[in-house]
Design an enzyme around this catalytic site. Structure first.
Site, short mmCIF file in Angstrom:
data_model
loop_
_atom_site.label_atom_id
_atom_site.label_comp_id
_atom_site.label_asym_id
_atom_site.label_seq_id
_atom_site.Cartn_x
_atom_site.Cartn_y
_atom_site.Cartn_z
N ASN A 177 -12.09 -0.79 -0.88
CA ASN A 177 -11.44 -1.34 0.30
C ASN A 177 -12.21 -1.00 1.56
O ASN A 177 -12.55 0.17 1.77
CB ASN A 177 -10.02 -0.75 0.43
N GLU A 178 -12.50 -2.00 2.37
CA GLU A 178 -13.10 -1.82 3.70
C GLU A 178 -14.18 -0.72 3.72
O GLU A 178 -14.15 0.19 4.55
CB GLU A 178 -12.02 -1.51 4.75
N GLU A 214 -6.50 -9.28 3.51
CA GLU A 214 -5.64 -8.63 4.53
C GLU A 214 -5.67 -9.52 5.76
O GLU A 214 -6.74 -9.73 6.34
CB GLU A 214 -6.14 -7.23 4.89
N GLU A 242 0.85 -1.19 0.00
CA GLU A 242 0.00 0.00 0.00
C GLU A 242 0.89 1.24 0.00
O GLU A 242 2.00 1.22 0.54
CB GLU A 242 -0.89 -0.02 1.27
N GLN A 270 1.39 -6.50 5.48
CA GLN A 270 1.72 -6.21 4.10
C GLN A 270 3.06 -6.85 3.79
O GLN A 270 3.45 -7.76 4.52
CB GLN A 270 1.72 -4.69 3.89
N TYR A 316 -6.87 -8.80 11.61
CA TYR A 316 -5.56 -8.66 12.27
C TYR A 316 -5.72 -9.06 13.73
O TYR A 316 -6.77 -8.82 14.32
CB TYR A 316 -5.08 -7.20 12.22
N ASN A 362 -6.63 1.51 2.85
CA ASN A 362 -7.36 2.76 3.08
C ASN A 362 -6.94 3.84 2.08
O ASN A 362 -7.75 4.69 1.69
CB ASN A 362 -7.11 3.26 4.50
O1 AHR Z 1 -3.04 -2.85 6.13
C1 AHR Z 1 -3.23 -1.68 6.86
C2 AHR Z 1 -4.65 -1.16 6.77
O2 AHR Z 1 -5.49 -2.05 7.43
C3 AHR Z 1 -5.25 -1.05 5.39
O3 AHR Z 1 -4.95 0.13 4.77
C4 AHR Z 1 -6.71 -1.16 5.66
O4 AHR Z 1 -7.41 -1.73 4.59
C5 AHR Z 1 -6.80 -1.96 6.93
O5 AHR Z 1 -7.62 -1.35 7.86
#
Ligand code: AHR
Length: 502
Positions: free
Chosen positions: A173-174, A293, A28, A350, A245, A73
């Protein structure tokens, strides 16, 4: 106390063929992922394009088949057109996702060149935050149309006669997250995603599309979001995304190591929702999952709050990963492999500097973090047929999660190479685990190697000064006799037992 656990693996009990793309990753425009990570003109190891060859060497060892880009993001405020054409004409812009300055000296064409060197393909995310279907359509035309139209001819004018042939595209995205630029309700997102999907596929019918699922299992809109979005997009897309995450902010390691059970639950729930919409629509189409992700992310949360805004490529989201983080990443990889029938794409988020397996210093070294190793092992040895792991293991309870098996494991059969790989984590922090695997359907087998990642200090990390503090060794204890594997797995260890099978 002696812990012992067993596993039965049968070559006919197939979960599904592992899609290579589950070993994907993500770059990103965030922190030092691009600028100072993969791209650093003037660095002694950079080529004439500014691509750091030391970083590329580490990326290539991971054999990453697909890389999501340019966000995250970031993409929800990004105009992809700012990142193409002569560099001196590209605008410097404020990025409101991460409050930094984006110089736009790296964009679609640079990334296409870089991924070629990395041996990867591109998963491109379009902006459905501040942009819409027209810009999405233009991006597909620029990237994939051969020639003879405004956007394809512009690509050729920019020096790229051949189309980039980007096959996989994320529809935003999200979009369920209030932090997202252009955050939408499920209805709003479902509608624009369906309309964008139509024109993108009319422009290039060979592409595949990923619709945004929830940003995590904990989102209050989870499940309703998926059902509504799929109601609008089911016949237009091939995949629904998942993001997750985990962290260990309370230093509760037994719970942290058990988080992958929640990942299993997340995947099972999303499959159920996809199949519910399929049934409701009387559709013949199977929806697949893109876990685009996933990782451990928490170490950098506090330091990131102190960053001054409007810097160019500040050190943001630079988690320094410990041994225990590598175990969680290992368990998450096992979870993905256990769902090989439905999870067809996954991106470790990432790849470089930003919550990443690879770290760099500006102007200096590049090295592998602890999490690099389970990811590399899974990518190298986890391709083939994922087999149902019938496991008997003692269990433990934490305050939050009960019935956590000490043994987390899966096996992958690579028929062409005559290899079977068992990936196993011993979640016990202080006991060895006596492990036995019955490979009854494989006949006589022999050991290729038993790789182990372990460290007496669960908080051990790799740094530029000590890049090899946490690193796998080949001195695992596995013995293979006929079709039985036995091993004593070290406490808190990641194990890769590679077996030659007939
Ligand atoms: O990977 C970091 C961030 O985590 C990304 O930009 C977003 O999509 C997620 O919230």
């Amino acid at each position: 106390m002696t812990l012992s656990a067993s596993m039965i693996v049968d070559k006919d009990f197939v979960i599904g063929r592992v899609d290579d793309r589950i070993f994907g990753s993500f770059i990103e425009h965030l922190g030092r992922a691009v600028y100072g990570g993969i791209y650093e003109p003037g660095h002694p190891q950079a080529d004439e394009r500014g691509f750091r060859q030391d970083v590329l060497a580490l990326v290539r060892q991971l054999r990453v088949p697909i890389i999501r880009y340019p966000g995250g993001n970031f993409v929800s405020g990004y105009d992809w057109r700012d990142g193409v054409g002569p560099k001196h004409l590209r605008p410097r812009k404020l990025d409101l996702a991460w409050f930094t300055v984006e110089p736009n000296t790296f964009g679609m064409n640079e990334f296409a060149d870089w991924t070629k060197q990395a041996g990867s393909s591109i998963m491109w995310a379009i902006n459905l935050g501040t942009q819409g279907i027209e810009e999405a359509r233009q991006a597909v035309e620029y990237a994939n149309h051969p020639s003879g139209s405004y956007w394809s001819d512009l690509r050729i004018e920019h020096g790229y006669r051949e189309p980039h042939g980007i096959k996989t595209w994320c529809l935003g995205n999200e979009m369920d997250g209030p932090w997202q630029i252009g955050h939408k309700t499920a209805e709003e997102y479902g509608r624009i995603a369906a309309e964008a999907a139509k024109v993108m596929k009319w422009t290039d019918p060979t592409i595949e599309l990923v619709a945004c699922g929830s940003s995590g299992l904990g989102m209050p809109t989870f499940a309703d979001w998926e059902a509504t979005v799929l109601d609008h997009t089911y016949e237009h897309v091939e995949y629904l995304s998942l993001h997750q995450y985990y962290g260990n902010p309370d230093n509760d390691t037994p719970t942290f190591l058990a988080r992958s059970l929640q990942m299993d639950e997340f995947i099972r729930s999303v499959i159920a929702i996809c199949d519910y919409v399929k049934a409701k629509k009387r559709s013949k189409k199977q929806m697949y999952l893109s876990f685009d992700e996933w990782n451990v992310w928490f170490h950098s949360h506090e330091s990131d709050k102190k960053l001054e805004p409007w810097q160019l490529a500040p050190p943001r989201l630079e988690d320094i990963y410990t041994m225990e983080d590598a175990l969680v990443v290992g368990c998450m990889l096992i979870s993905l492999l256990k769902h090989a029938d439905r999870v067809k794409i996954a991106c470790l988020a990432q790849l470089v500097n930003v919550i990443a397996p690879i770290m760099t210093e500006n102007g200096g070294a590049a090295w592998a973090q602890t999490i690099y190793y389970p990811f590399m092992h899974a990518s190298l040895y986890g391709r083939g047929q994922s087999l149902v792991p019938l496991i008997r293991s003692p269990k433990y309870d934490t305050k939050e999660i009960t019935d956590v098996p000490y043994l987390e494991a899966v096996a992958v059969h690579h028929e062409e190479n005559g290899e079977l790989t068992i990936f196993a984590v011993n979640r016990s922090l202080d006991e060895r685990l006596q492990f036995e695997a019955d490979l009854r359907s494989f006949g006589a087998c022999s050991l290729i190697e038993h790789l182990v990642l372990e460290n007496a200090d669960l908080k051990a990390v790799n740094t530029s000064e000590a890049p090899d503090r946490v690193k796998p060794h080949q001195a695992g204890s596995a013995i293979v006799s006929e079709s039985k594997v036995t091993a004593s797995l070290s406490p808190a260890s990641w194990n890769v037992i590679r077996v030659r099978v007939s």
